[in-house]
Design a protein around this motif. Structure first.
Motif, short mmCIF file in Angstrom:
data_model
loop_
_atom_site.label_atom_id
_atom_site.label_comp_id
_atom_site.label_asym_id
_atom_site.label_seq_id
_atom_site.Cartn_x
_atom_site.Cartn_y
_atom_site.Cartn_z
N GLU A 98 0.64 -1.10 0.17
CA GLU A 98 -0.07 0.24 -0.08
C GLU A 98 1.04 1.17 -0.08
OE1 GLU A 98 -3.30 0.36 -0.03
OE2 GLU A 98 -4.22 -1.36 0.82
N ARG A 312 -7.40 0.86 11.65
CA ARG A 312 -6.68 0.93 10.44
C ARG A 312 -5.68 2.16 10.36
NH1 ARG A 312 -9.31 -0.77 5.69
NH2 ARG A 312 -11.23 0.45 6.72
N PRO A 314 -3.82 4.30 7.69
CA PRO A 314 -3.80 4.86 6.32
C PRO A 314 -2.48 4.73 5.60
CG PRO A 314 -3.37 6.76 7.76
CD PRO A 314 -3.43 5.39 8.59
N ARG A 316 -1.79 3.94 2.40
CA ARG A 316 -1.70 4.63 1.09
C ARG A 316 -1.49 5.99 1.34
NH1 ARG A 316 -4.64 2.06 -1.55
NH2 ARG A 316 -5.90 2.63 -3.01
N ARG A 317 -1.89 6.54 2.45
CA ARG A 317 -1.84 7.89 2.72
C ARG A 317 -0.35 8.25 3.16
NH1 ARG A 317 -5.67 9.34 2.07
NH2 ARG A 317 -7.28 10.43 3.34
N GLU A 320 1.90 8.78 0.14
CA GLU A 320 1.63 9.97 -0.53
C GLU A 320 2.14 11.19 0.26
OE1 GLU A 320 -2.68 8.80 -2.48
OE2 GLU A 320 -2.63 10.20 -0.64
#
Lengths: 365, 365
Positions: A98, A312, A314, A316-317, A320
């Motif tokens: 991810e 959870r 994050p 993916r974040r 980024e």
DNA sequence: TTGAAAGCGCTAACAC
DNA sequence: GTGTTAGCGCTTTCAA
């Protein structure tokens, strides 16, 4: 016949090498006609600009890097993945997948490519140097590479530490991103205490050298304090963050006799899932006899029965954000070190006693 | 004060730059004492070899690349992943994740790093060139980049095409890897016909430009031929490979009236999953009223109810194999183009009428 | 075993 | 707008 260079293209197009270079770097600065000639020449010759030469001349590669640990057994060349059915061992890795995903996207949007390198436990640890030499900046998953190496390299180019608070004082000047381990575990534990009325909770932590694990335990403590309950001084059990260890851990917890806990909070999902298996084997019903919760939000947590309540991250974040920080740092090398905490959300599923489907994800920063 | 170079290290250590270089490239060739001095100097200066300079001088980067399509909506910057619960849209991407994983591992074992680049549908398609300039060779997921670009670049460095038969005659000279689409679909269809006794099967294919989809349909046909059934000339429906289209497709199939099929074979899992949703809405029971099967083996297929019978592609292996071919090609540029077909396995779950848990995965090469 | 020197292919001033 | 000219930091003969 070797690969064509700017010289070949220049000659073919009847211009100078500088013009060829301009056509690629800044097309607007070349007259349309000239540009066209150059492009035709390049195409017919099959010219492909050399990234190395570019990088050397411009002192910038337009590549960002990511170093992460490769959890899997490096020797298991043929023994993995493709033969087993569905999510299994491979879930372990989704975490970095991810992040990779997030970084790749963010990087691409900003005109960077992504170089990834997993550090096999075995391999020589010059991994970082390998990567460092080829990128403009990179992200490192905590505990992937020796602090010493990092220190040296961070003097030369931007490094952002991912997930896991500053593990070493000497890395204090690095940008770093972590998730809200404390707040997440606090919120989750509070849910158990307040909403489900549980009083006797056990915590299965990781080895003390995991900053994430420790932060989560502090969140667990805080929830007790907040509720006026006795605050546990340390995790009831410590274990490696694997399913096998999770099984072992619950086994131990329940065997202790005395007052059995009403719920167990695991430092990560893997362990919690392992525990679920073991509990079924022992005939302990979840959540009726015992509530179980994890941390991470791996997909597997949704597959198991009962579905796992968790926090959870994050991921993916995270990726980024890493790119954002890197790019910002590239633009201003001397800005103050940034420390970002990403919010997490509690995912309520069956294993804590909630009805399934009640998947409110509440953000906790 | 800029980053230290070989010159700085050489001076500090009282040797020539050639010696510094040797210490890194071939330590054995330098006397132990000298080597030590160089390494100390390097460490104190914080020297990190420049990948660009190395690449330029040696004409080799020790980096392998991977170009793949980014299925996700590039504009959905904040709208994805982290907020939704569990496997959702993101499953779409697991395909490339697995390949990345496989390539990274295999590459690392051989001393290569991995550069990855997803091609946003929007972005300029010089993607390939970008990557090509920085690597010693790379893999491309079929239909990711324009054939024209590929052709040019393949003249300069090894390229291996992944998943999807040679899509263009001009790419015939490239190494390429595909999975056993034909055999897999044949085996799966045969299972439906022979083991479940189904006779009227429908096929929902992709648009004709997908070589994978076409190969799968041919497998479907072959199973009919083999069983002495009437061989369908073309897919009953063609659609995009999405869940939404899958829903639409079954809807259409059942609305047709006439003799309703006993089973539907979808060209991929995504569509099949979409169909499952729609069928539930329509009150059609799977597998009792209608058998449904997919192709790919995405994890989502295991989550849905009923669990999806499908054909699993060995994605991880695909990545590993890609690296193997690339490395081999690097060693012998003029060997004959290689074409590898990876075996797949049929995963029997509930949606075809098998009892769940009966997950024999039988290989079909 | 070590050093000297010639590039590798490109970018970036700086002229014109 | 386009050409000239230095390097960028390393590898690699070739000598010593």
């Amino acid at each position: 016949m070797s690969a064509p260079t700017v010289y070949d293209v220049a000659e073919q197009a009847g211009v100078s090498i500088a013009t060829v270079s301009r056509v690629y770097r800044n097309p607007e600065s070349v007259r349309a006609g000239t540009r066209e000639r150059v492009m035709v020449a390049a195409r017919t010759l099959g010219y492909v600009p050399s990234g190395s030469a570019r990088g050397l001349a411009s002192r910038t590669t337009r590549v960002l890097g990511l170093c992460f640990p490769d959890y899997a057994d490096p020797d298991a060349e043929d023994a993995d993945g493709d033969t087993d059915d569905g999510p299994g061992e491979s879930e372990l890795m989704l975490y970095s997948d991810e992040i990779i995903r997030g970084m790749e996207r963010a990087a691409r949007r900003r005109g960077y490519a992504l170089l990834i390198a997993a550090s096999l436990a075995q391999g020589p640890e010059n991994l970082v140097a390998e990567v460092a030499g080829r990128v403009d900046g990179f992200a490192v998953l905590a505990q992937t590479v020796p602090v010493g190496d990092l220190e040296i390299i961070a003097r030369r180019l931007p490094v952002v530490m991912l997930a896991g608070p500053r593990e070493d004082a000497s890395l204090d000047h690095l940008d770093h991103i972590e998730v809200a381990n404390f707040d997440g575990e606090l919120a989750l534990t509070r849910h158990l205490i307040v909403d489900h009325g549980l009083r006797r909770l056990a915590f299965v932590g990781s080895t003390p050298d995991s900053p994430d694990g420790e932060a989560r335990f502090r969140g667990f403590q805080a929830a007790h304090r907040e509720a006026g309950l006795r605050v546990p001084e340390r995790p009831d059990v410590r274990a490696e963050l694997t399913q096998a260890e999770g099984r072992r851990a619950v086994g131990g917890l329940l065997a202790t006799g005395g007052d059995r806990p009403e719920g167990v909070v695991f430092a990560n999902d893997q362990m919690a899932v392992g525990a679920l298996t073991e509990l079924r084997r022992l005939g302990v019903r979840v959540p009726e006899d015992l509530a179980v919760v994890g941390f991470d939000g791996i997909p597997l947590g949704q597959l198991v029965a009962p579905a796992l309540t968790t926090v959870r991250q994050p991921m993916r974040r995270l990726g980024e954000k890493a790119v954002e920080l890197l790019v910002a740092r590239l633009e201003d090398r001397r800005a103050e070190p940034v420390s970002v905490v990403l919010p997490v959300s509690v995912i309520r599923r069956r294993s804590c006693g909630c009805k399934d489907g009640n998947t409110d994800s509440v953000m906790h920063s």
